[in-house]
Design an enzyme around this catalytic site. Sequence first.
Site, PDB file in Angstrom:
ATOM      1  N   ASP A 125     -13.694  38.340 -10.815  1.00 18.54           N
ATOM      2  CA  ASP A 125     -13.876  39.335  -9.641  1.00 18.54           C
ATOM      3  C   ASP A 125     -15.298  40.117  -9.748  1.00 18.54           C
ATOM      4  OD1 ASP A 125     -11.490  38.412  -8.459  1.00 18.54           O
ATOM      5  OD2 ASP A 125     -10.812  40.549  -8.629  1.00 18.54           O
ATOM      6  N   ASP A 197     -18.272  40.564  -4.272  1.00 14.15           N
ATOM      7  CA  ASP A 197     -17.217  40.102  -5.376  1.00 14.15           C
ATOM      8  C   ASP A 197     -17.625  38.734  -5.808  1.00 14.15           C
ATOM      9  OD1 ASP A 197     -16.297  42.464  -5.007  1.00 14.15           O
ATOM     10  OD2 ASP A 197     -14.102  41.580  -4.583  1.00 14.15           O
ATOM     11  N   HIS A 246     -12.368  36.610  -1.361  1.00 14.46           N
ATOM     12  CA  HIS A 246     -12.430  35.500  -2.665  1.00 14.46           C
ATOM     13  C   HIS A 246     -12.162  34.162  -2.027  1.00 14.46           C
ATOM     14  CE1 HIS A 246     -11.355  39.342  -5.249  1.00 14.46           C
ATOM     15  NE2 HIS A 246     -12.435  39.424  -4.596  1.00 14.46           N
ATOM     16  N   ASP A 248     -11.585  31.593  -3.770  1.00 18.41           N
ATOM     17  CA  ASP A 248     -10.861  30.547  -4.747  1.00 18.41           C
ATOM     18  C   ASP A 248      -9.523  30.388  -4.333  1.00 18.41           C
ATOM     19  OD1 ASP A 248     -10.134  33.144  -5.698  1.00 18.41           O
ATOM     20  OD2 ASP A 248     -11.223  32.836  -7.796  1.00 18.41           O
ATOM     21  N   CYS A 347      -9.000  33.312 -11.295  1.00 20.23           N
ATOM     22  CA  CYS A 347      -9.027  34.516 -10.877  1.00 20.23           C
ATOM     23  C   CYS A 347      -9.129  35.328 -12.532  1.00 20.23           C
ATOM     24  CB  CYS A 347      -8.354  35.556 -10.462  1.00 20.23           C
ATOM     25  SG  CYS A 347      -8.172  35.084  -8.736  1.00 20.23           S
TER      26      CYS A 347
END
Length: 363
Positions: A125, A197, A246, A248, A347
Amino acid sequence: MSTTGKSTTTVPPAERTGAVNSHTEWEALEEVVVGRMEGAVFPTWQSSMYPTVPESSWALFREKGGSPFPADLVAAAEEELDGFAAVLRDEGVTVVRPDPCDHSAPFSTPDWTSRGGLYSAMPRDCLTVIGDTIVEAPMSWRCRAHETAPFRSLIKSYFRGGARWLPAPHPQLTDELFQATDRQEGWSITDFEPVFDAADFMRFGEDIIVQRSHTTNDFGIDWLRRALGSDYRIHCLDVNDPHAMHIDATICPLAPGVLLVNPDRYRPSPLFRDWEIIEAPKPTLPEGWPMYLCSSWVSMNLLSLDERTVVVERQEEPLIEVLTQRGFRCVLVDFRHVYSFGGSFHCVTLDVRRRGDRRRYLN
């Protein structure tokens, strides 16, 4: 926020050459940072969290921001992280960990106060590696303003070993950055200053894919584009995710020409017109499992060890079957307690070194 001791894992020696080298998400992994869950605290509430975290967490974060997460859940997640690190070592990967840190310490600027931090669990992150460069992200959650602190010993060591170190401008995080209401339309952050991020970016050699989100603004994307220069092309991917935070758990490149996607969020892109698109099956997480920060789609938040080997949560059997049928070797690890805190294998890692060099994989 203060670190409470040195990392329990030896820091890479300063004399190493090529200490940092990572251009994609799939080339053979040689060295990785794995986060820590110990010391994790509830995030201090701010309005930009409305669209991104489960509604069940809104009142909880307002009340408990800065106080520790339940000790039993933290211990269970930390055990899974330790087990994951051991599995990676068994696979021949060098694993390093951040320094222990007290995240309950409050901090402030002249404009705002946070009752504490968050955790050291998700290095993806706050940091990314692009080639031989470690980039520090200017995160938009105030409670995450000092999240790179437990990783500083590692960053300095990699720098001494030859890595480049690129910290983004430290954001002010004043009220001008945030939308004033709890509305569910539009982005919850403005373009007052550059913020992002690192987990909103995905690396494909010379190309980097990013999504605009509730934690990443256009100003931040433009800053990284200019900072990296002409060696890289940054592409914004349009996704179907009103809660975007995010990338992912929306796309996951597994190998050159092979992309795992979230069927609820992915919109076909000409960037991947020649790629095999694999739709991830729905997560198997039981209803009622505690999820403080995100949805169960972290099930597709995978870590590739090489072009044919991927780490998958042990109980995600439909996903394991899909990947196995396509010739991937799945390394199975228990990770559901880590899920509760907002992430999975991608992550909680920062891949510092992968074999390979920068090349073009996208049209």
